[in-house]
Structures are given as C-alpha cells and as structure tokens.
Design an enzyme around this catalytic site. Structure first.
Site, PDB file in Angstrom:
ATOM      1  N   PRO A 159       0.792  -1.230   0.000  1.00 25.17           N
ATOM      2  CA  PRO A 159       0.000   0.000   0.000  1.00 25.17           C
ATOM      3  C   PRO A 159       0.823   1.277   0.000  1.00 25.17           C
ATOM      4  CG  PRO A 159      -0.032  -1.025   2.166  1.00 25.17           C
ATOM      5  CD  PRO A 159       0.630  -2.014   1.224  1.00 25.17           C
ATOM      6  N   ASN A 160       0.308   2.226  -0.758  1.00 27.55           N
ATOM      7  CA  ASN A 160       0.848   3.595  -0.877  1.00 27.55           C
ATOM      8  C   ASN A 160       2.100   3.695  -1.725  1.00 27.55           C
ATOM      9  OD1 ASN A 160      -1.176   4.894   0.806  1.00 27.55           O
ATOM     10  ND2 ASN A 160      -0.233   3.789   2.507  1.00 27.55           N
TER      11      ASN A 160
ATOM     12  N   ARG B  51       5.117  12.061  -3.555  1.00 26.53           N
ATOM     13  CA  ARG B  51       5.006  12.662  -2.217  1.00 26.53           C
ATOM     14  C   ARG B  51       6.194  12.183  -1.375  1.00 26.53           C
ATOM     15  NH1 ARG B  51       0.901  14.489  -4.287  1.00 26.53           N
ATOM     16  NH2 ARG B  51      -1.251  14.500  -3.508  1.00 26.53           N
TER      17      ARG B  51
ATOM     18  N   TYR C 150      11.369   8.912   0.767  1.00 26.04           N
ATOM     19  CA  TYR C 150      11.292   7.751  -0.127  1.00 26.04           C
ATOM     20  C   TYR C 150      11.975   7.935  -1.483  1.00 26.04           C
ATOM     21  CZ  TYR C 150       8.037   5.835   3.292  1.00 26.04           C
ATOM     22  OH  TYR C 150       7.479   5.350   4.445  1.00 26.04           O
TER      23      TYR C 150
ATOM     24  N   ASN D 222       8.021  -5.737  -1.662  1.00 26.67           N
ATOM     25  CA  ASN D 222       8.019  -4.655  -0.682  1.00 26.67           C
ATOM     26  C   ASN D 222       6.588  -4.609  -0.131  1.00 26.67           C
ATOM     27  OD1 ASN D 222       7.993  -2.383   0.869  1.00 26.67           O
ATOM     28  ND2 ASN D 222       9.065  -1.087  -0.605  1.00 26.67           N
TER      29      ASN D 222
ATOM     30  N   ALA E 167       3.447  -1.145   4.527  1.00 28.97           N
ATOM     31  CA  ALA E 167       2.955  -1.181   5.916  1.00 28.97           C
ATOM     32  C   ALA E 167       2.526  -2.579   6.361  1.00 28.97           C
ATOM     33  CB  ALA E 167       1.799  -0.196   6.072  1.00 28.97           C
TER      34      ALA E 167
ATOM     35  N   GLU F  52      12.602  -9.779   0.756  1.00 24.81           N
ATOM     36  CA  GLU F  52      11.829  -8.643   1.274  1.00 24.81           C
ATOM     37  C   GLU F  52      12.659  -7.377   1.043  1.00 24.81           C
ATOM     38  OE1 GLU F  52      10.874  -9.210   5.423  1.00 24.81           O
ATOM     39  OE2 GLU F  52      10.528  -7.060   5.739  1.00 24.81           O
TER      40      GLU F  52
ATOM     41  N   HIS G  39      12.901  -3.098   1.321  1.00 28.40           N
ATOM     42  CA  HIS G  39      12.392  -1.814   1.824  1.00 28.40           C
ATOM     43  C   HIS G  39      13.268  -0.697   1.296  1.00 28.40           C
ATOM     44  CE1 HIS G  39       9.578  -3.761   4.467  1.00 28.40           C
ATOM     45  NE2 HIS G  39      10.540  -4.593   4.816  1.00 28.40           N
TER      46      HIS G  39
ATOM     47  N   ARG H 243      13.972   3.607  11.936  1.00 24.37           N
ATOM     48  CA  ARG H 243      12.715   4.366  11.994  1.00 24.37           C
ATOM     49  C   ARG H 243      11.939   4.030  13.287  1.00 24.37           C
ATOM     50  NH1 ARG H 243       9.801   4.320   6.317  1.00 24.37           N
ATOM     51  NH2 ARG H 243       8.672   5.973   7.425  1.00 24.37           N
TER      52      ARG H 243
HETATM   53  O1  CA2 Z   1      10.823   1.538   3.342  1.00 24.60           O
HETATM   54  C1  CA2 Z   1       9.934   0.909   2.761  1.00 24.60           C
HETATM   55  O2  CA2 Z   1      10.013   0.516   1.610  1.00 24.60           O
HETATM   56  C2  CA2 Z   1       8.594   0.668   3.493  1.00 24.60           C
HETATM   57  O3  CA2 Z   1       8.161  -0.641   3.135  1.00 24.60           O
HETATM   58  C3  CA2 Z   1       7.643   1.738   2.985  1.00 24.60           C
HETATM   59  C4  CA2 Z   1       6.300   1.706   3.672  1.00 24.60           C
HETATM   60  C5  CA2 Z   1       6.463   1.708   5.192  1.00 24.60           C
HETATM   61  O4  CA2 Z   1       5.193   1.545   5.808  1.00 24.60           O
HETATM   62  C6  CA2 Z   1       7.395   0.599   5.663  1.00 24.60           C
HETATM   63  O5  CA2 Z   1       7.544   0.709   7.066  1.00 24.60           O
HETATM   64  C7  CA2 Z   1       8.742   0.711   4.995  1.00 24.60           C
HETATM   65  C8  CA2 Z   1       5.476   2.921   3.265  1.00 24.60           C
HETATM   66  C9  CA2 Z   1       5.228   3.023   1.784  1.00 24.60           C
HETATM   67  C10 CA2 Z   1       4.598   4.354   1.515  1.00 24.60           C
HETATM   68  O6  CA2 Z   1       5.137   4.866   0.332  1.00 24.60           O
HETATM   69  C11 CA2 Z   1       4.990   6.191   0.073  1.00 24.60           C
HETATM   70  C12 CA2 Z   1       5.760   6.707  -0.926  1.00 24.60           C
HETATM   71  C13 CA2 Z   1       5.674   8.048  -1.224  1.00 24.60           C
HETATM   72  C14 CA2 Z   1       4.795   8.848  -0.537  1.00 24.60           C
HETATM   73  C15 CA2 Z   1       4.010   8.331   0.457  1.00 24.60           C
HETATM   74  C16 CA2 Z   1       4.100   6.984   0.768  1.00 24.60           C
END
Ligand code: CA2
Length: 145
Positions: free
Chosen positions: A12-13, A20, A25, A71, A74, A95, A97, A104
């Site tokens: 997700p996201n 964003r 990221y 990946n 969340a 996996e 990230h 974090r």
């Molecule tokens: O570091 C990573 O790749 C994560 O899997 C990213 C997740 C986070 O919940 C994990 O703890 C670590 C969040 C992905 C959200 O991606 C976004 C990218 C741009 C803007 C907003 C969210």
C-alpha cells in the site's frame, strides 16, 4: 536455460512513490522502477495494490514463478495473512524496503516476513530492487543448499 519468471509485489501507498515525501522515499516513481526491472534478465510480473486481499490472491495464483521480490510496505508490520500466503506457495522471496526500517519508529522494526524470507534488503532506496534482482539471479544459478 529458459527465461526465469520473477513476481515483483508492492504494497500500500507505494503508488505514491516519487510524488510525495521525496525526502524520505526518494524521487524515483514506481513506474521508473518497473521500467528499470523490465530491462533485467528475467520475465517480470510487476504488481502494486492497496488491497491486502488482492495481494494475497496474487500470491495464491503465482504460476510458474521462480522467485518473488516483495516490498510489503505497511503490511510488513501487520500481516500474518501475507506471511501465510507466502508460506502456502513455497516460492523463495526477498523482502525489500526503500528505507532502513530499523532506523525508523519502533513499530517498523517488527516484520512478519523477515524470518521466512531468503534475505532482506532495507535502506538502499530504489536501488534495493536492482540489488534484489541481482541476488535472485545469483540464488537461482547457485541455490544455497
Ligand atoms: O521503506 C519501505 O520501503 C517501506 O516498506 C515503505 C512503507 C512503510 O510503511 C514501511 O515501514 C517501509 C510505506 C510506503 C509508503 O510509500 C509512500 C511513498 C511516497 C509517498 C508516500 C508513501
């Protein structure tokens, strides 16, 4: 040897990548990452979803897939269901990230997948996907045991 098939799963996201929060990221979009991976040595099935059920279905229907790069975003920190889906198909996976989840918030330190993954790559940004592809190639050519 025929071309290997790699399933690349994104939770997700991650569709917001590059649009964003670039400080956290990075500015590479998920489409950029997909295009890069499509140049790689394998057949790539690249998938992103914001629905946990869709991700589980995608894992269940993985057909002739040699390796998974995931990946879970969340869901890393919450989903026994995704863990069970990955266990049910018995396909080796890495996996990935973008960020180093251990630097974090403490709730991100727990992963429901890491102990059943072949390996974890965390903190290299978008390059983590390329690193995972290289590692997958190495593993397929020279499996550990
Ligand atoms: O570091 C990573 O790749 C994560 O899997 C990213 C997740 C986070 O919940 C994990 O703890 C670590 C969040 C992905 C959200 O991606 C976004 C990218 C741009 C803007 C907003 C969210």
């Amino acid at each position: 040897m025929s071309k290997k098939k790699i399933l690349v799963l994104n939770g997700p996201n991650l569709n917001m990548l590059g649009k964003r929060e670039p400080i956290l990221y990075g500015s590479t979009t998920l489409t950029d990452i997909e295009k890069q991976m499509q140049q790689e040595w394998a057949i790539i099935d690249f998938f992103q979803t914001n629905s946990e059920a869709n991700l589980i279905e995608k894992i269940h229907t993985a057909d002739n897939v040699d390796f998974i790069i995931i990946n879970p975003a969340a869901w890393t920190h919450t989903s026994v269901a995704i863990r069970d889906a990955l266990l049910s198909v018995n396909i080796p996976f890495i996996e990935v990230h973008l960020t180093n989840i251990f630097t974090r918030e403490s709730f991100r330190h727990k992963s429901y997948l890491s102990d059943i993954a072949l390996a974890v790559i965390s903190g290299f940004g978008a390059y983590g996907y390329t690193a995972a592809m290289n590692a997958a190639k190495h593993y397929i050519e020279q499996p550990i045991i």
